[in-house]
Design an enzyme around this catalytic site. Structure first.
Site, mmCIF file in Angstrom:
data_model
loop_
_atom_site.group_PDB
_atom_site.id
_atom_site.type_symbol
_atom_site.label_atom_id
_atom_site.label_comp_id
_atom_site.label_asym_id
_atom_site.label_seq_id
_atom_site.Cartn_x
_atom_site.Cartn_y
_atom_site.Cartn_z
ATOM 1 N N GLY A 10 38.452 18.218 14.268
ATOM 2 C CA GLY A 10 39.850 18.512 13.998
ATOM 3 C C GLY A 10 40.753 17.500 14.686
ATOM 4 O O GLY A 10 40.537 16.303 14.620
ATOM 5 N N GLY A 11 41.763 18.013 15.381
ATOM 6 C CA GLY A 11 42.754 17.165 16.036
ATOM 7 C C GLY A 11 42.143 16.209 17.028
ATOM 8 O O GLY A 11 42.658 15.107 17.252
ATOM 9 N N GLY A 20 35.380 -18.413 -2.270
ATOM 10 C CA GLY A 20 36.441 -17.832 -1.460
ATOM 11 C C GLY A 20 35.934 -17.435 -0.081
ATOM 12 O O GLY A 20 36.678 -17.480 0.903
ATOM 13 N N ALA A 21 34.664 -17.059 -0.017
ATOM 14 C CA ALA A 21 34.105 -16.646 1.264
ATOM 15 C C ALA A 21 34.095 -17.806 2.257
ATOM 16 O O ALA A 21 34.223 -17.606 3.463
ATOM 17 C CB ALA A 21 32.698 -16.092 1.072
#
Lengths: 671, 510
Positions: free
Chosen positions: B169-170, B404-405
């Site tokens: 949870g939190g 692109g790599a």
């Protein structure tokens, strides 16, 4: 003398031959396949000739390519090494026809000894003792009993067509023959459709002893004593030695004389080996003759001072042997351990790959086994960064030690194995070290079934001895001290308490409290409550070094040290332990943490090596029997068949064809 | 006077007992140590100074006024790791399940603020049951106060979270905001909603371990940066990590005496790259052979294994290593790898840690799974991270640097300071086969011609010299000297000055 010879081989033996040739002032040509283009042998040779793709059948085994290479380079002679073309009579003949000298025996001798039946006939004719037996027809059980009694019990009743453990029975007495003979005959008939049976002497707990012979082209033959090669795994020699601890001078002379007689009978004119099977009672029987240099020839060289390769080259050139039998003497004792790329902890599965680290012990004299000085020789053909490929024998090197006595040579081998550091692939060094540490091995009570006798459940390492626990304790404490002192140096001004010198060391579960004190020359590790001090001197470790060498209370050791998430993994010979050094308070907390159950891997089939999954042979829910193929993994272009180690039903399949898997990745899980 | 001292000791003893002996025994039985025992293992012996030992909650609803424990479920304070200041909070599961009350939160916020002010890391040890429901919105406010400090401290001081028990949870969001999360195998788990809620909402049956155990987060989700066998191992490894890190962004990374030789050659690296370009090799071998003492602290070892990230030292100084791993998926960049590496690069940049990038990348991962998953934006994260980084950047291309790599992996074009290539490097738009099939589309079908074209393309582009001729590669180096060359480069970059334009903050494609 020849001015240039060609070596029709690769790896360790090619390097070995180059060394001798160099010393003799002979230039060398090495042929190489695609896989060996960057090998040490290629680097060392004066000239090289490329002969094709990696598989030996397309390169090293093709006589035409070797002959062409000789012609192309003007090599006057060929040394075939061992394996490949070394025992092919046609190749020896072909060389002769082409006017190239074959550095090995004449083709006639090779073919005579190459045929099992033919060689036995030669042996019998030369009065070499053969395994007593009866090869002719056996009429009935009564006849079988009569034959057995002539041979003397125990005997082996064997189907001529037998194989794979079928159609074989050992008879210890008359009753066994009466029962066994008809049974084997029926079995043979059923299994092979051939009920011919033969009976021969059964040798209980046999040993493998072989005689090195050396002949020239002038009719002279001598023997260079014996080697014992009884330590074998699946008929593969693992540890050899010379001389044999079994033989006395009389037996040795008798065996030597028979081997020489056989060599003479076939006109043998090079180095060769006559193999015998020997009983524990020193009876011995001819097995076969190997018409080549043997892998284990270094042990003979170490005890005779001769260079067998040099002798082979000299006699091939036509020189007469420069010595007679009487000139030869055994000097000291030599042991050879074959370092293989195989994982002893994983049923000796081949473990090919890159030698990320390869650091063998230094060759030459070492002063420091606790049993005195020893000499190390390491015949290797690899360097750090080289690849042990799937295409050839997975042997990494042959490690030999020599000392004046067997005891010292064995102790020296133990030390040399400690000093041998390899990373990147599985290797059998811990296993070899375990053998060196066994009382039975030390006593010389060898047999070809030694490994199955002594390691019935396979190899799982050994439990640390007191000495080993002491070494691990002291080493870990000293490493921890160096690292702790260094870690403090990054502090930035906040006061720190003084350096702690009392620690708790856990060697696996064994707990000890130690106090570290600077000794006069090294580090003293005081064992609280035991009234003892471990004194560590002449150490060479620094952080990052994978081995730690030193003296513990004056006794030399080298251990492999690997940093672990907590502490270190330390291996000394076959004993390996997790060693953790903690403050007394942390030690209390450490003990509070429950030992994690090692994951139950008996239900798992894990990838033994990194590779590509070629196929998964089982499906979800399928029942699988032990030994069935579960999966095929390709590693280094070689398919490895992974089999079920137990029966089970497939619960989960963790990989599919085309996946790349890491070592230890789960392939299949059984319910 | 003596009785006053005795009273103090009595109160301290009571506080140290946390939730009492019975609960401590239960904690031990689960294979877990207590909050204070963990601190003992984490910090230098005797260095821990505890704050707020006597703090108690002020809630009086639901009978809580009768359930008060000094310390209120969290142990806070400071101490040292190898003599360097760190702040710590450690949740005490034995006290009301370690649940978070307003006062509990205030204790944590106090050390968070001190750490930020004084420039020292915060290490949080989590083992708690979530919000203290009895306190209602006060508990939620407490959480938010902690989150706020986490965010304000991000990039200022290193923040490390270790999950050593339940964290749900939190509780999960404070660790999620920190730099590193580590977990303990078998005893810890982390999730936003637990198995019961999962069952009710989705009708899915799943165990806590399978939903959010250490193996899940370290291997599948990438939430955790590492998993350890037990509490002792976890604390030892956190100490090891802290030794690599600067205490704050106001100081340089630490320099530690080294036993290694800066000039050390590694001849075996010359044969690391296999002759066959499609054969993998282990990039970790290269890392271990070039860094000091083969000491490498890997971050995210079991997640996105096609890229390796972690800390090492070169000649005593901390560096961040980013390396493609050809052994896994050929070292391709996919969503997970891009996210993992981008986050690591940004951590290094925030704390002034030089980045050494080892490149062997065939490109970005193709496929619908990747494209639907948003590879474009995730891949851009890594591009962004490298481009904005102003710390020293040294790059070595060992083999492939395609498309692109190539640009992404700390290329010259993204302000790489020193870019080296091994002679085996292939810097090109794509592999020869693919390139030829596009350029010479007309020849498809003529295998012989295509093979010749391929050989021609390889000869022309499958090497580092085209890039070197344009100055995109500063030098082509021999593999065996890689360590020496990187160390020299890093030394030359010691006083590098480079700043980005002023902005409120950037807009990295999250």
């Amino acid at each position: 003398m020849f001015t240039k010879i060609l070596i029709a081989n690769r790896g360790e033996i090619a390097v070995r031959i180059i060394k001798t040739a160099r010393r003799m002032g002979i230039k060398t040509v090495v042929v190489y396949s695609e896989a060996d283009a960057d090998s040490l042998a290629v680097e060392m040779a004066d000239e090289t000739v490329f002969i094709g793709p990696a598989p030996a059948s397309e390169s090293y085994l093709i006589a035409d390519k070797i002959i062409d290479a000789c012609k192309q380079t003007g090599a006057q002679a060929v040394h075939p090494g061992f394996g490949f073309l070394s025992e092919k009579a046609e190749f020896a003949q072909r060389c002769k026809d082409e006017g190239i000298v074959f550095i090995g025996p004449n083709a006639g001798a090779i073919s005579a000894m190459g045929d099992k039946i033919e060689s036995k006939k030669f042996a019998a004719a030369a009065n070499v003792s053969c395994v007593p037996g009866h090869i002719g027809e056996i009429a009935d059980t009564a006849h079988a009993v009569k034959i057995s009694e002539e041979i003397g019990y125990p005997v082996m009743i064997k189907a001529s067509a037998g194989g794979g453990g079928k159609g074989i029975r050992v008879a210890m007495n008359r009753k066994d023959v009466e029962e066994g003979f008809p049974a084997v005959r029926a079995e043979a008939k059923g299994a092979f459709g051939d009920d011919r049976i033969f009976i021969e002497k059964f040798i209980t707990s046999p040993r493998h002893i072989e005689i090195q012979v050396l002949g020239d082209k002038h009719g002279n033959v001598v023997h260079l004593f014996e080697r014992e090669c009884s330590i074998q795994r699946r008929n593969q020699k693992v540890i050899e030695e010379a001389p044999s601890p079994l033989l006395d001078p009389e037996t040795r002379a008798a065996m030597g004389a028979q081997a020489v007689a056989l060599a003479n009978a076939v006109g043998y004119d090079s180095a060769g080996t006559v193999e015998f099977v020997a009983g524990q009672d020193k009876s011995f029987y001819f097995l076969e003759m190997n018409t080549r240099l043997q892998v284990e020839h270094p042990v003979t060289e170490l005890i005779t001072g001769l260079d067998l390769v040099e002798q082979m080259i000299r006699v091939a050139y036509g020189e007469k042997l420069a010595f007679k039998q009487d000139d030869l003497k055994i000097n000291g004792w030599a042991i050879e351990s074959r370092i293989y790329a195989e994982d002893p902890y994983r049923k000796f599965l081949p473990s090919i790959g890159r030698l990320v680290r390869y650091d063998p012990p230094a060759e030459g004299e070492h002063g420091s086994s606790h049993l005195g000085a020893y000499t190390v020789r390491n015949d290797g053909g690899v360097r750090e960064g080289d690849e042990i490929s799937m295409y050839y024998d997975p042997m990494i090197s042959k490690l030999c030690t020599w000392a004046p006595t067997r005891e010292a040579a064995v102790a020296g081998m133990g030390r040399a194995l400690e000093d041998f550091h390899i990373e990147g692939l599985g290797q059998n060094i811990p296993f070899l070290a375990a053998v060196m540490d066994q009382d039975r091995f030390k006593s010389g009570a060898l047999a070809t079934n030694y490994i199955t006798d002594e390691f019935p459940g396979g190899f799982n390492g050994t439990v640390p001895t007191d000495f080993q626990t002491d070494v691990m304790t002291a080493v870990a404490a000293s490493m921890h001290r160096v690292m702790a002192a260094r870690a403090r140096t990054i502090g930035n001004g906040l006061a720190q308490r003084g350096v702690r010198e009392d620690w708790v060391v856990f060697v696996d579960k064994q707990e000890r409290t130690v106090t570290l004190v600077d000794g006069a020359v090294g580090l003293d590790v005081v064992l609280s409550g035991e009234g003892r001090t471990l004194s560590l001197t002449e150490t060479d470790w620094r952080p990052g070094k994978p081995t730690y060498k030193g003296l513990l209370n004056g006794r030399a050791f080298t251990v492999a040290v690997m940093p672990a998430a907590e502490g270190f993994t330390i291996r000394h010979r076959a004993a390996k332990a997790q060693v953790v050094v903690l403050t007394p308070h942390s030690a209390e907390l450490h003990k509070r943490l429950p030992a994690k159950q090692a994951a139950d891997t008996s239900k798992l089939i894990i990838s033994p090596m990194p590779g590509l999954v070629v196929s998964i042979e089982v499906a979800l829910g399928q029942e699988v029997k032990e030994g069935e193929i579960v999966c095929i993994i390709e590693a280094m272009k070689m398919q490895n068949i992974i089999r079920a180690e137990r029966d089970g039903v497939v619960k989960e399949v963790g990989a599919k064809a085309g996946d790349s898997v890491a070592a230890d990745e789960i392939l299949v899980e059984f319910a | 006077m003596q009785h006053i001292l005795d009273e103090l000791e009595k109160r301290r003893d009571q506080a140290r007992l946390g939730g009492g002996e019975k609960r401590i025994a239960a904690q031990h039985a689960k294979g877990k140590l207590t909050a204070r025992e963990r601190i003992d293992l984490l910090l230098d012996e005797g260095s821990f100074e505890e704050y707020d030992m006597f703090v108690e909650h002020r809630c009086s609803d639901f009978g809580m006024e009768n359930q008060k424990f000094p310390g209120d479920g969290v142990v806070t304070g400071w101490g040292t790791i190898n003599g360097r200041l760190v702040y710590v909070f450690s949740k005490d599961f034995t006290v009301i399940g370690g649940s978070l009350s307003m006062t509990h939160a205030q204790k944590i916020v106090k050390v968070q603020q001190m750490a930020a002010r004084n420039g020292a890391p915060v290490i949080g040890l989590f083992d708690a049951g979530g919000a203290r429901i009895q306190e209602g919105v006060d508990s939620l406010a407490g959480y938010a106060d902690i989150f706020m400090e986490n965010v304000m401290s991000s990039g200022v001081i290193p923040q490390i979270s270790v999950i050593m028990g339940p964290c749900a949870g939190g509780d999960v969001y404070s660790p999620a905001l920190t730099d590193f999360i580590f977990m303990v195998k078998d005893t810890s788990y982390m999730f936003v909603t637990g198995p019961e809620v999962v069952k009710t909402v989705t009708n899915e049956t799943v165990s806590a371990e399978d939903l959010g155990g250490a193996r899940v987060h370290a291997g599948k989700s990438g939430v955790a940066d590492g998993a350890f066998e037990n509490d002792l191992e976890a604390m030892t490894q956190v100490r090891r990590l802290v030794d690599f890190l600067p205490l704050s962004n106001r100081e340089k990374p630490p320099v530690r005496e080294t036993f290694d030789d800066a000039m050390r050659d590694e001849p075996s690296l010359d044969s690391l790259i296999p002759t066959n370009p499609n054969k993998p090799y282990d990039m970790k071998e290269l890392i271990l052979k070039i860094v000091d003492e083969a000491d490498f602290f890997e971050i995210g070892k079991d997640f996105a294994k096609n890229i390796i990230t972690g800390f090492a030292r070169m000649d005593g100084s901390t560096v961040g290593i980013v390396a493609n791993q050809p052994q896994v998926l050929a070292g391709v960049l996919d969503i997970d790898a891009s996210r993992k590496a981008a986050r690591f690069v940004r951590f290094c940049d925030a704390f002034g840690i030089p980045i050494v990038t080892l490149v062997d990348v065939p490109g970005f991962m193709p496929g619908t799974k990747q494209e639907y998953g948003g590879l474009i934006k995730h891949g851009a994260k890594l591009l962004f991270a490298y481009a904005e980084a102003t710390v020293p950047k040294v790059t070595v291309i060992t083999r492939k640097a395609y498309g692109g790599a190539y640009d992404v992996m700390s290329s010259k074009h993204l302000r790489g300071d020193v870019n080296y290539a091994w002679p085996t490097a292939e810097i090109a738009v794509m592999g020869a086969k693919g390139a030829v099939e596009i350029i010479f589309r007309a020849d498809i079908g003529d295998a012989e011609k295509l093979a010749a074209r391929e050989a021609e393309y390889k000869e022309r582009f499958a090497n580092p010299f085209v890039a070197a001729s344009r100055g995109y590669i500063d030098d082509v180096i021999k593999p065996h000297g890689t360590r020496r060359r990187i160390i020299r480069s890093l030394k030359s970059l010691n006083h590098k000055v480079l700043t980005n334009p002023w902005k409120k903050h950037d807009n990295i494609p999250l």
